[in-house]
Design a protein around this motif. Sequence first.
Motif, PDB file in Angstrom:
ATOM      1  N   ALA A   1       5.177 -32.551 -50.759  1.00 16.30           N
ATOM      2  CA  ALA A   1       3.919 -32.979 -51.349  1.00 16.30           C
ATOM      3  C   ALA A   1       4.045 -32.944 -52.869  1.00 16.30           C
ATOM      4  O   ALA A   1       4.938 -32.282 -53.429  1.00 16.30           O
ATOM      5  N   MET A   2       3.146 -33.648 -53.534  1.00 19.93           N
ATOM      6  CA  MET A   2       3.204 -33.702 -54.999  1.00 19.93           C
ATOM      7  C   MET A   2       3.166 -32.304 -55.609  1.00 19.93           C
ATOM      8  O   MET A   2       3.877 -32.007 -56.571  1.00 19.93           O
ATOM      9  N   ALA A   3       2.346 -31.414 -55.032  1.00 15.72           N
ATOM     10  CA  ALA A   3       2.218 -30.063 -55.580  1.00 15.72           C
ATOM     11  C   ALA A   3       3.496 -29.257 -55.420  1.00 15.72           C
ATOM     12  O   ALA A   3       3.662 -28.220 -56.078  1.00 15.72           O
ATOM     13  N   GLU A   4       4.395 -29.714 -54.552  1.00 14.01           N
ATOM     14  CA  GLU A   4       5.636 -28.988 -54.290  1.00 14.01           C
ATOM     15  C   GLU A   4       6.813 -29.503 -55.117  1.00 14.01           C
ATOM     16  O   GLU A   4       7.912 -28.968 -55.011  1.00 14.01           O
ATOM     17  N   LEU A   5       6.595 -30.530 -55.923  1.00 18.51           N
ATOM     18  CA  LEU A   5       7.675 -31.047 -56.752  1.00 18.51           C
ATOM     19  C   LEU A   5       7.944 -30.058 -57.887  1.00 18.51           C
ATOM     20  O   LEU A   5       7.110 -29.854 -58.770  1.00 18.51           O
ATOM     21  N   ASP A   6       9.114 -29.434 -57.841  1.00 22.66           N
ATOM     22  CA  ASP A   6       9.426 -28.342 -58.763  1.00 22.66           C
ATOM     23  C   ASP A   6      10.490 -28.705 -59.790  1.00 22.66           C
ATOM     24  O   ASP A   6      11.044 -27.821 -60.457  1.00 22.66           O
ATOM     25  N   GLY A   7      10.787 -29.992 -59.921  1.00 20.79           N
ATOM     26  CA  GLY A   7      11.793 -30.413 -60.881  1.00 20.79           C
ATOM     27  C   GLY A   7      13.206 -30.423 -60.334  1.00 20.79           C
ATOM     28  O   GLY A   7      14.122 -30.891 -61.007  1.00 20.79           O
ATOM     29  N   GLN A   8      13.374 -29.920 -59.126  1.00 24.95           N
ATOM     30  CA  GLN A   8      14.707 -29.890 -58.519  1.00 24.95           C
ATOM     31  C   GLN A   8      14.895 -31.089 -57.592  1.00 24.95           C
ATOM     32  O   GLN A   8      14.015 -31.391 -56.791  1.00 24.95           O
ATOM     33  N   PRO A   9      16.024 -31.777 -57.680  1.00 25.10           N
ATOM     34  CA  PRO A   9      16.248 -32.923 -56.791  1.00 25.10           C
ATOM     35  C   PRO A   9      16.459 -32.479 -55.352  1.00 25.10           C
ATOM     36  O   PRO A   9      16.821 -31.332 -55.080  1.00 25.10           O
ATOM     37  N   SER A  10      16.206 -33.408 -54.433  1.00 29.18           N
ATOM     38  CA  SER A  10      16.421 -33.150 -53.016  1.00 29.18           C
ATOM     39  C   SER A  10      17.610 -33.983 -52.546  1.00 29.18           C
ATOM     40  O   SER A  10      18.342 -34.564 -53.357  1.00 29.18           O
ATOM     41  N   GLU A  11      17.778 -34.062 -51.235  1.00 33.93           N
ATOM     42  CA  GLU A  11      18.865 -34.878 -50.686  1.00 33.93           C
ATOM     43  C   GLU A  11      18.505 -36.363 -50.690  1.00 33.93           C
ATOM     44  O   GLU A  11      19.314 -37.205 -50.292  1.00 33.93           O
ATOM     45  N   GLY A  12      17.297 -36.706 -51.131  1.00 27.08           N
ATOM     46  CA  GLY A  12      16.901 -38.109 -51.259  1.00 27.08           C
ATOM     47  C   GLY A  12      16.220 -38.690 -50.047  1.00 27.08           C
ATOM     48  O   GLY A  12      15.934 -39.889 -50.017  1.00 27.08           O
ATOM     49  N   ARG A  13      15.905 -37.869 -49.029  1.00 25.03           N
ATOM     50  CA  ARG A  13      15.268 -38.366 -47.816  1.00 25.03           C
ATOM     51  C   ARG A  13      13.809 -37.930 -47.755  1.00 25.03           C
ATOM     52  O   ARG A  13      13.460 -36.811 -48.143  1.00 25.03           O
TER      53      ARG A  13
ATOM     54  N   VAL B   1       8.941 -47.782 -50.333  1.00 28.16           N
ATOM     55  CA  VAL B   1      10.204 -47.105 -50.660  1.00 28.16           C
ATOM     56  C   VAL B   1      10.100 -46.459 -52.039  1.00 28.16           C
ATOM     57  O   VAL B   1      10.680 -45.398 -52.291  1.00 28.16           O
ATOM     58  N   THR B   2       9.333 -47.083 -52.926  1.00 29.80           N
ATOM     59  CA  THR B   2       9.181 -46.533 -54.280  1.00 29.80           C
ATOM     60  C   THR B   2       8.664 -45.098 -54.257  1.00 29.80           C
ATOM     61  O   THR B   2       9.004 -44.294 -55.114  1.00 29.80           O
ATOM     62  N   GLY B   3       7.836 -44.775 -53.259  1.00 27.16           N
ATOM     63  CA  GLY B   3       7.279 -43.426 -53.189  1.00 27.16           C
ATOM     64  C   GLY B   3       8.313 -42.359 -52.920  1.00 27.16           C
ATOM     65  O   GLY B   3       8.067 -41.178 -53.188  1.00 27.16           O
ATOM     66  N   GLY B   4       9.469 -42.754 -52.411  1.00 24.80           N
ATOM     67  CA  GLY B   4      10.509 -41.782 -52.139  1.00 24.80           C
ATOM     68  C   GLY B   4      11.215 -41.267 -53.368  1.00 24.80           C
ATOM     69  O   GLY B   4      11.910 -40.242 -53.308  1.00 24.80           O
ATOM     70  N   VAL B   5      11.035 -41.939 -54.512  1.00 22.96           N
ATOM     71  CA  VAL B   5      11.752 -41.531 -55.721  1.00 22.96           C
ATOM     72  C   VAL B   5      11.280 -40.160 -56.194  1.00 22.96           C
ATOM     73  O   VAL B   5      12.087 -39.292 -56.552  1.00 22.96           O
ATOM     74  N   SER B   6       9.968 -39.929 -56.203  1.00 19.58           N
ATOM     75  CA  SER B   6       9.445 -38.631 -56.646  1.00 19.58           C
ATOM     76  C   SER B   6      10.009 -37.500 -55.803  1.00 19.58           C
ATOM     77  O   SER B   6      10.390 -36.449 -56.323  1.00 19.58           O
ATOM     78  N   HIS B   7      10.065 -37.701 -54.489  1.00 16.00           N
ATOM     79  CA  HIS B   7      10.604 -36.676 -53.598  1.00 16.00           C
ATOM     80  C   HIS B   7      12.093 -36.436 -53.874  1.00 16.00           C
ATOM     81  O   HIS B   7      12.574 -35.311 -53.784  1.00 16.00           O
ATOM     82  N   ALA B   8      12.808 -37.505 -54.213  1.00 18.70           N
ATOM     83  CA  ALA B   8      14.245 -37.374 -54.444  1.00 18.70           C
ATOM     84  C   ALA B   8      14.552 -36.639 -55.747  1.00 18.70           C
ATOM     85  O   ALA B   8      15.400 -35.745 -55.787  1.00 18.70           O
ATOM     86  N   VAL B   9      13.855 -36.996 -56.830  1.00 21.60           N
ATOM     87  CA  VAL B   9      14.192 -36.430 -58.144  1.00 21.60           C
ATOM     88  C   VAL B   9      13.425 -35.161 -58.450  1.00 21.60           C
ATOM     89  O   VAL B   9      13.792 -34.415 -59.364  1.00 21.60           O
TER      90      VAL B   9
ATOM     91  N   CYS C   1       0.468 -34.563 -39.120  1.00 23.28           N
ATOM     92  CA  CYS C   1       0.993 -34.668 -40.491  1.00 23.28           C
ATOM     93  C   CYS C   1      -0.158 -34.730 -41.492  1.00 23.28           C
ATOM     94  O   CYS C   1      -1.176 -35.382 -41.233  1.00 23.28           O
ATOM     95  N   PRO C   2      -0.014 -34.084 -42.658  1.00 22.25           N
ATOM     96  CA  PRO C   2      -1.099 -34.094 -43.642  1.00 22.25           C
ATOM     97  C   PRO C   2      -1.179 -35.441 -44.354  1.00 22.25           C
ATOM     98  O   PRO C   2      -0.173 -36.145 -44.503  1.00 22.25           O
ATOM     99  N   PRO C   3      -2.374 -35.821 -44.781  1.00 23.12           N
ATOM    100  CA  PRO C   3      -2.491 -37.033 -45.596  1.00 23.12           C
ATOM    101  C   PRO C   3      -1.636 -36.925 -46.850  1.00 23.12           C
ATOM    102  O   PRO C   3      -1.494 -35.839 -47.427  1.00 23.12           O
ATOM    103  N   GLN C   4      -1.044 -38.034 -47.251  1.00 25.91           N
ATOM    104  CA  GLN C   4      -0.231 -38.047 -48.462  1.00 25.91           C
ATOM    105  C   GLN C   4      -1.123 -37.821 -49.679  1.00 25.91           C
ATOM    106  O   GLN C   4      -2.100 -38.544 -49.876  1.00 25.91           O
ATOM    107  N   ASP C   5      -0.800 -36.804 -50.475  1.00 32.07           N
ATOM    108  CA  ASP C   5      -1.554 -36.618 -51.708  1.00 32.07           C
ATOM    109  C   ASP C   5      -1.099 -37.649 -52.735  1.00 32.07           C
ATOM    110  O   ASP C   5       0.037 -38.100 -52.735  1.00 32.07           O
ATOM    111  N   ARG C   6      -2.008 -38.028 -53.597  1.00 34.29           N
ATOM    112  CA  ARG C   6      -1.729 -39.095 -54.551  1.00 34.29           C
ATOM    113  C   ARG C   6      -2.088 -38.646 -55.962  1.00 34.29           C
ATOM    114  O   ARG C   6      -2.895 -37.741 -56.155  1.00 34.29           O
ATOM    115  N   LEU C   7      -1.485 -39.337 -56.923  1.00 31.80           N
ATOM    116  CA  LEU C   7      -1.938 -39.158 -58.287  1.00 31.80           C
ATOM    117  C   LEU C   7      -3.368 -39.689 -58.398  1.00 31.80           C
ATOM    118  O   LEU C   7      -3.756 -40.596 -57.657  1.00 31.80           O
ATOM    119  N   PRO C   8      -4.179 -39.133 -59.307  1.00 27.75           N
ATOM    120  CA  PRO C   8      -5.603 -39.481 -59.345  1.00 27.75           C
ATOM    121  C   PRO C   8      -5.864 -40.861 -59.941  1.00 27.75           C
ATOM    122  O   PRO C   8      -6.341 -41.005 -61.067  1.00 27.75           O
TER     123      PRO C   8
END
Length: 287
Positions: free
Chosen positions: A157-169, A194-202, A131-138
């Motif tokens: 990954a952060m670079a893949e967040l396109d503004g579209q929500p996911s299934e929340g997992r 758990v807080t880190g999952g919010v970016s992936h969800a939204v 698994c790749p290291p989790q990328d972080r905000l600077p």
Amino acid sequence: MDAQRFLGIEPVSDDRRWWRLRVTPAISTPGRFLFGGCGLAAGIVAIEGAAKRPTVWAAAQYLAHAPVGAELRWQVTLAAVGRATTQARAVAVLGDAEVLTVNAALGQVAEPDVADQVFAAPPEVPPPGACPPQDRLPFPGETVFARVEQRLAGGRAMAELDGQPSEGRSAWWFRVPGHLEPSAATLAVLGDYVTGGVSHAVGVPTGSRSLDNTIRVVRLVPTEWILADVAIDATVGGFAHGRANLFAEDGTLLATASQSMSVRRWTPERMAQLARAMDGRTEEPAR
């Protein structure tokens, strides 16, 4: 290294009813205040030290921020002590102000008359090394995040967040160097991720501040890596609610974690405010 040394919390009375914790950058957020999971973990260390029983369940409510450099005073109360269970609480104060309260139940039934069964199963994800290291905000400087190795096992990954929500997992592997035998306090620190999952969800980078944290301990077994299977259930009205199952590498369910949190997007303006806060030029703005 055990959780007490990781946090730096120390008893100041022989009965371990009184403790102190200096808030250092190593247990703090990029905003230079105590990381919520470290607050819950410190309360667990104090309560277990006074009760001399293992944690079954513990929850923290956060009332105020504890900035870097502050020294928290903790008082433990063993409110009810039974043959198998102790109900207790630990209150942390800064000056005369209450900062956070941890409530907990501790104990173990010697001869349970209900068979042990576990119904939650880990998700099918690659092993940590794949698994790749989790990328972080600077975020510059030392924080608790720099002390925990995190690898992305499921989600975007952060670079893949396109503004579209996911299934929340989403899912992550975690490793705290030197911690091979997880404790309730160690799991409390990781449960706050758990807080880190919010970016992936939204689908957009977000920052979250915990209103509470809860850890429910199932079984502790030695493991180098811990898998967090995170589910964000909802983001409504500026608040998010999420949970996680925490598994050992062999699939043993170690604990479950849950929390509610306030949520804000990481805009360039907010990143600039946070950078000033980390440089000590100003306080991070309140929500």
